[in-house]
Scaffold this motif. Structure first.
Motif, PDB file in Angstrom:
ATOM      1  N   THR A 438     -41.444  26.165 120.778  1.00 11.07           N
ATOM      2  CA  THR A 438     -42.761  26.605 120.320  1.00 11.07           C
ATOM      3  C   THR A 438     -42.562  27.635 119.214  1.00 11.07           C
ATOM      4  OG1 THR A 438     -42.854  28.416 121.925  1.00 11.07           O
ATOM      5  CG2 THR A 438     -43.683  26.256 122.649  1.00 11.07           C
ATOM      6  N   ASP A 439     -43.659  28.228 118.773  1.00 12.97           N
ATOM      7  CA  ASP A 439     -43.573  29.239 117.720  1.00 12.97           C
ATOM      8  C   ASP A 439     -42.820  30.481 118.187  1.00 12.97           C
ATOM      9  OD1 ASP A 439     -44.964  27.626 116.003  1.00 12.97           O
ATOM     10  OD2 ASP A 439     -46.924  28.511 116.463  1.00 12.97           O
ATOM     11  N   THR A 440     -42.824  30.708 119.499  1.00 13.79           N
ATOM     12  CA  THR A 440     -42.212  31.941 120.018  1.00 13.79           C
ATOM     13  C   THR A 440     -40.900  31.703 120.762  1.00 13.79           C
ATOM     14  OG1 THR A 440     -43.556  31.762 122.041  1.00 13.79           O
ATOM     15  CG2 THR A 440     -44.455  33.072 120.209  1.00 13.79           C
ATOM     16  N   GLN A 441     -40.647  30.475 121.205  1.00 10.76           N
ATOM     17  CA  GLN A 441     -39.437  30.223 121.991  1.00 10.76           C
ATOM     18  C   GLN A 441     -38.715  28.982 121.475  1.00 10.76           C
ATOM     19  OE1 GLN A 441     -39.303  31.145 126.255  1.00 10.76           O
ATOM     20  NE2 GLN A 441     -41.555  31.191 126.210  1.00 10.76           N
ATOM     21  N   PRO A 442     -37.386  29.056 121.403  1.00  9.58           N
ATOM     22  CA  PRO A 442     -36.621  27.912 120.886  1.00  9.58           C
ATOM     23  C   PRO A 442     -36.582  26.763 121.880  1.00  9.58           C
ATOM     24  CG  PRO A 442     -35.132  29.600 121.677  1.00  9.58           C
ATOM     25  CD  PRO A 442     -36.502  30.181 121.778  1.00  9.58           C
ATOM     26  N   GLY A 443     -36.396  25.561 121.349  1.00 13.82           N
ATOM     27  CA  GLY A 443     -36.198  24.391 122.192  1.00 13.82           C
ATOM     28  C   GLY A 443     -34.729  23.999 122.236  1.00 13.82           C
ATOM     29  N   MET A 444     -34.445  22.952 122.957  1.00 17.59           N
ATOM     30  CA  MET A 444     -33.063  22.514 123.125  1.00 17.59           C
ATOM     31  C   MET A 444     -32.419  22.155 121.789  1.00 17.59           C
ATOM     32  SD  MET A 444     -31.619  19.371 125.443  1.00 17.59           S
ATOM     33  CE  MET A 444     -32.179  20.149 126.954  1.00 17.59           C
ATOM     34  N   MET A 445     -33.168  21.541 120.869  1.00 12.58           N
ATOM     35  CA  MET A 445     -32.581  21.098 119.612  1.00 12.58           C
ATOM     36  C   MET A 445     -32.192  22.275 118.714  1.00 12.58           C
ATOM     37  SD  MET A 445     -32.404  17.924 120.103  1.00 12.58           S
ATOM     38  CE  MET A 445     -32.220  18.404 121.821  1.00 12.58           C
ATOM     39  N   ASP A 446     -32.912  23.390 118.836  1.00 10.87           N
ATOM     40  CA  ASP A 446     -32.539  24.576 118.062  1.00 10.87           C
ATOM     41  C   ASP A 446     -31.141  25.042 118.453  1.00 10.87           C
ATOM     42  OD1 ASP A 446     -35.015  24.814 116.674  1.00 10.87           O
ATOM     43  OD2 ASP A 446     -35.920  25.610 118.510  1.00 10.87           O
ATOM     44  N   LYS A 447     -30.885  25.128 119.753  1.00  7.78           N
ATOM     45  CA  LYS A 447     -29.581  25.584 120.238  1.00  7.78           C
ATOM     46  C   LYS A 447     -28.494  24.545 119.967  1.00  7.78           C
ATOM     47  CE  LYS A 447     -31.164  28.756 123.860  1.00  7.78           C
ATOM     48  NZ  LYS A 447     -31.026  29.158 125.286  1.00  7.78           N
ATOM     49  N   MET A 448     -28.866  23.259 120.051  1.00  7.75           N
ATOM     50  CA  MET A 448     -27.881  22.204 119.816  1.00  7.75           C
ATOM     51  C   MET A 448     -27.406  22.217 118.366  1.00  7.75           C
ATOM     52  SD  MET A 448     -26.196  19.891 121.441  1.00  7.75           S
ATOM     53  CE  MET A 448     -27.087  19.296 122.886  1.00  7.75           C
ATOM     54  N   LEU A 449     -28.311  22.461 117.443  1.00 11.27           N
ATOM     55  CA  LEU A 449     -27.929  22.495 116.030  1.00 11.27           C
ATOM     56  C   LEU A 449     -26.976  23.643 115.731  1.00 11.27           C
ATOM     57  CD1 LEU A 449     -31.304  21.648 114.236  1.00 11.27           C
ATOM     58  CD2 LEU A 449     -29.213  20.289 114.210  1.00 11.27           C
ATOM     59  N   VAL A 450     -27.158  24.783 116.411  1.00 14.77           N
ATOM     60  CA  VAL A 450     -26.255  25.926 116.217  1.00 14.77           C
ATOM     61  C   VAL A 450     -24.829  25.537 116.573  1.00 14.77           C
ATOM     62  CG1 VAL A 450     -25.665  28.244 117.015  1.00 14.77           C
ATOM     63  CG2 VAL A 450     -28.053  27.655 116.561  1.00 14.77           C
ATOM     64  N   VAL A 451     -24.680  24.807 117.701  1.00 11.19           N
ATOM     65  CA  VAL A 451     -23.351  24.370 118.134  1.00 11.19           C
ATOM     66  C   VAL A 451     -22.784  23.342 117.155  1.00 11.19           C
ATOM     67  CG1 VAL A 451     -22.040  23.202 119.940  1.00 11.19           C
ATOM     68  CG2 VAL A 451     -23.844  24.823 120.565  1.00 11.19           C
ATOM     69  N   LEU A 452     -23.587  22.341 116.824  1.00 12.81           N
ATOM     70  CA  LEU A 452     -23.085  21.240 115.988  1.00 12.81           C
ATOM     71  C   LEU A 452     -22.712  21.698 114.586  1.00 12.81           C
ATOM     72  CD1 LEU A 452     -25.540  18.379 117.022  1.00 12.81           C
ATOM     73  CD2 LEU A 452     -23.158  18.657 117.702  1.00 12.81           C
ATOM     74  N   ASP A 453     -23.382  22.719 114.071  1.00 10.51           N
ATOM     75  CA  ASP A 453     -23.069  23.184 112.724  1.00 10.51           C
ATOM     76  C   ASP A 453     -21.643  23.716 112.611  1.00 10.51           C
ATOM     77  OD1 ASP A 453     -25.360  22.453 111.489  1.00 10.51           O
ATOM     78  OD2 ASP A 453     -26.341  24.399 111.610  1.00 10.51           O
ATOM     79  N   ASP A 454     -21.075  24.181 113.719  1.00  8.81           N
ATOM     80  CA  ASP A 454     -19.690  24.662 113.681  1.00  8.81           C
ATOM     81  C   ASP A 454     -18.693  23.520 113.515  1.00  8.81           C
ATOM     82  OD1 ASP A 454     -20.360  27.294 113.910  1.00  8.81           O
ATOM     83  OD2 ASP A 454     -20.127  27.393 116.081  1.00  8.81           O
ATOM     84  N   TYR A 455     -19.127  22.311 113.868  1.00  9.48           N
ATOM     85  CA  TYR A 455     -18.211  21.160 113.840  1.00  9.48           C
ATOM     86  C   TYR A 455     -18.615  20.118 112.806  1.00  9.48           C
ATOM     87  CZ  TYR A 455     -17.021  23.309 118.278  1.00  9.48           C
ATOM     88  OH  TYR A 455     -16.649  24.211 119.246  1.00  9.48           O
ATOM     89  N   HIS A 456     -19.886  20.086 112.482  1.00  7.95           N
ATOM     90  CA  HIS A 456     -20.413  19.033 111.609  1.00  7.95           C
ATOM     91  C   HIS A 456     -20.168  19.318 110.130  1.00  7.95           C
ATOM     92  CE1 HIS A 456     -23.407  16.547 109.525  1.00  7.95           C
ATOM     93  NE2 HIS A 456     -23.881  17.660 109.008  1.00  7.95           N
ATOM     94  N   LYS A 457     -20.446  20.537 109.714  1.00  8.26           N
ATOM     95  CA  LYS A 457     -20.477  20.833 108.282  1.00  8.26           C
ATOM     96  C   LYS A 457     -19.086  20.851 107.664  1.00  8.26           C
ATOM     97  CE  LYS A 457     -20.658  25.789 109.328  1.00  8.26           C
ATOM     98  NZ  LYS A 457     -21.485  26.998 109.288  1.00  8.26           N
ATOM     99  N   ASN A 458     -19.041  20.644 106.352  1.00  4.46           N
ATOM    100  CA  ASN A 458     -17.782  20.745 105.620  1.00  4.46           C
ATOM    101  C   ASN A 458     -17.232  22.159 105.765  1.00  4.46           C
ATOM    102  OD1 ASN A 458     -17.936  18.120 104.717  1.00  4.46           O
ATOM    103  ND2 ASN A 458     -19.019  18.667 102.844  1.00  4.46           N
ATOM    104  N   GLY A 459     -15.939  22.238 106.014  1.00  8.95           N
ATOM    105  CA  GLY A 459     -15.341  23.540 106.241  1.00  8.95           C
ATOM    106  C   GLY A 459     -15.482  24.011 107.667  1.00  8.95           C
TER     107      GLY A 459
END
Length: 520
Positions: A438-459
């Motif tokens: 919601t506008d005030t609380q994160p959902g599961m996909m917000d937290k999942m993207l934080v994890v995946l960005d460490d492995y997905h992105k170049n570098g």
């Protein structure tokens, strides 16, 4: 130099090869094992990286509420229109009455027999300032001149071919004259009858076409082409329409709607040859076949208009594709099956990561897997599972298990379809909130993207590890080259050593033979 053991009869070369092989075997084995291990780890990491990239795309889509707020349109009758909806549409019932479709202006210029030709006549169409004019007499003159151009181009190409074959320089008048004789004069030493016959045949065809244009005039398809290729004409196309006893030239506006109309159309002074159709009859002369008009749809008491039969965003989030005149009711509602497909895609992509990790981390009787004991992979899986099993305050469904999505003993997700269907049907909004937040609380996909960005992105972590492994293999290659150099040097040293030994043995044998000879 190869050690042959001439003095002693000993096969020193075999001895040297055996010594070198024994000395380099441990290092060779070590290098081979390390290169193979690095290669296998690189391949495994890239495979896992691919599954992460695919999963992240799904997570990114699912992180957009539009993916979970899919709508669908149900029509009372699909004969009159179709409807496409997006997330901006508002669920509800809508009534539309298609009063008319958008049409493009269509005019017949004239209708004549298929073999008719024309020497006079002026065709004009378009609004003032943008008017297109085709003068048939001028067109006839241009087409005749074009035949002369074709004749010259054909002759030039033939002379060029002769010149290249026999070495003539066409810029020198005397040599050009020789080339012309070689092309046309049977007595010339370079004359080629087949070449000349082909050239003459093509000349005759051009001459025949020129005579036809001069005597009879231009044909229907030549008038059509003149209209369609006019450099100032970008919105009208002429077509030939065959019906009954003749062929009509018809102008068609490229687009529908009043703003895209052709404008005034006129045909004057038409003179025809070989024509059997009466051009004086109204049905064979210039006439409008279809007027340009905008589409019109009643939405209650409101009139919706469009230059085309595709009404985009006439109503927010809805695109109407008009088919025919008639009334239709449209019900816009949540596409629950589409939402379930989106959630299922998330589960499938997550499971691919876990299954791929399992493949490359679990050892077997054949030996350790490529990523067995790899700390970064273990850490990634632990973090992903943490996101999956966490609780979220953004929704009354605080965990995936409340939607019927649970983790089995192999670490992959399973779906209880009945439980998921019920959750979506009972409280669709809260299902979306679990994933999106919601506008005030994160959902599961917000937290999942934080994890995946460490492995997905170049570098990212895996990119860095892959770069390190590739660098290590380059170092191993240099180690192997150095080993080769050391072994070459060792071989030379051994050959020198055994050569001196063989020489001494040869001398000893010679001395022994001499002593024996003196005693006998």
């Amino acid at each position: 130099m190869i050690m042959t053991g001439i003095g002693s009869g000993i096969d020193y070369e075999s001895m040297i090869s055996a010594i070198i092989a024994a000395e380099r075997a441990p290092k060779d084995s070590q290098l081979n094992r390390q290169e193979a291990a690095n290669k296998n780890e690189i391949e495994a990491l890239k495979e896992i990286q691919n599954t992460i990239n695919s999963f992240r795309d799904t997570v990114e889509d699912l992180g957009s509420k539009r993916e979970l707020e899919k709508l669908k349109a149900i029509l009372s009758n699909e004969d009159f229109l179709s409807v496409a909806v997006d997330a901006n549409a508002v669920a509800g019932e809508y009534a539309f009455d298609v009063k008319r479709l958008a049409t493009a202006q269509r005019d017949q210029l004239f209708k004549a027999s298929a073999d008719a030709t024309f020497t006079q006549g002026v065709i004009k169409f378009g609004d003032a300032g943008k008017e297109i004019t085709v003068d048939i007499a001028d067109l006839q003159t241009k087409l005749v001149a074009a035949q002369d151009t074709k004749t010259q181009e054909l002759t030039d190409s033939q002379l060029d071919a002769v010149a290249k074959k026999h070495g003539y320089d066409l810029t020198v008048p005397a040599e050009k004259a020789e080339a012309e004789k070689a092309l046309t004069d049977p007595t010339h030493e370079h004359y080629d009858k087949d070449r000349h016959d082909s050239y003459q045949s093509r000349l005759d065809a051009i001459a025949t076409e020129k005579m036809r244009l001069q005597t009879d005039g231009v044909k229907l398809d030549e008038i059509q082409k003149a209209i369609n290729t006019d450099p100032n004409n970008d919105s009208v196309k002429a077509t030939l329409v065959r019906s009954g006893d003749g062929v009509g030239i018809v102008l068609n506006a490229s687009d529908t709607g009043i703003d895209n109309k052709i404008g005034p159309v006129s045909v004057t002074g038409l003179t025809a040859n070989n024509n059997t159709v009466d051009l004086t009859k109204p049905e064979n002369g210039q006439r409008n076949l279809q007027a340009a008009q905008d589409a019109e749809v009643m939405f209650g008491s409101m009139t919706l208009t469009s230059a085309s039969n595709k009404m985009e965003n006439a109503i927010d989030g809805m695109t109407l594709n008009l088919k025919a005149v008639g009334a239709v009711n449209v019900k816009v509602e949540a596409d629950l099956s589409g939402v379930k497909d989106t959630v299922k895609s998330f589960v499938d992509e997550y499971n691919k990561i876990i299954e791929t990790v399992n493949t490359y981390t679990k050892s077997s009787e054949d030996g350790a897997a490529a990523l067995s004991g790899n700390a970064s992979v273990r850490s990634m899986v632990s973090r992903l599972r943490g996101v999956i099993s966490d609780e979220y305050g953004a929704s009354t469904f605080s965990t995936l298990s409340q939607l019927g999505i649970t983790t089995n003993r192999k670490g992959v997700l399973e779906i209880d379809n009945k439980k998921l269907d019920k959750a979506i049907e009972d409280d669709f909004e809260q299902v979306a909130n679990l994933f999106v937040g919601t506008d005030t609380q994160p959902g599961m996909m917000d937290k999942m993207l934080v994890v995946l960005d460490d492995y997905h992105k170049n570098g990212g972590i895996y990119d860095q590890r892959t770069d390190q492994l590739e660098y290590n293999n380059k170092t191993l290659k240099k180690d192997r080259e150095q080993l080769d150099e050391r072994m070459k040097a060792k071989t030379i040293t051994l050959r020198d050593y055994y050569a001196r030994m063989d020489s001494k043995i040869a001398n000893m044998n010679q001395t022994q033979s001499m002593l024996i000879g003196m005693l006998s």
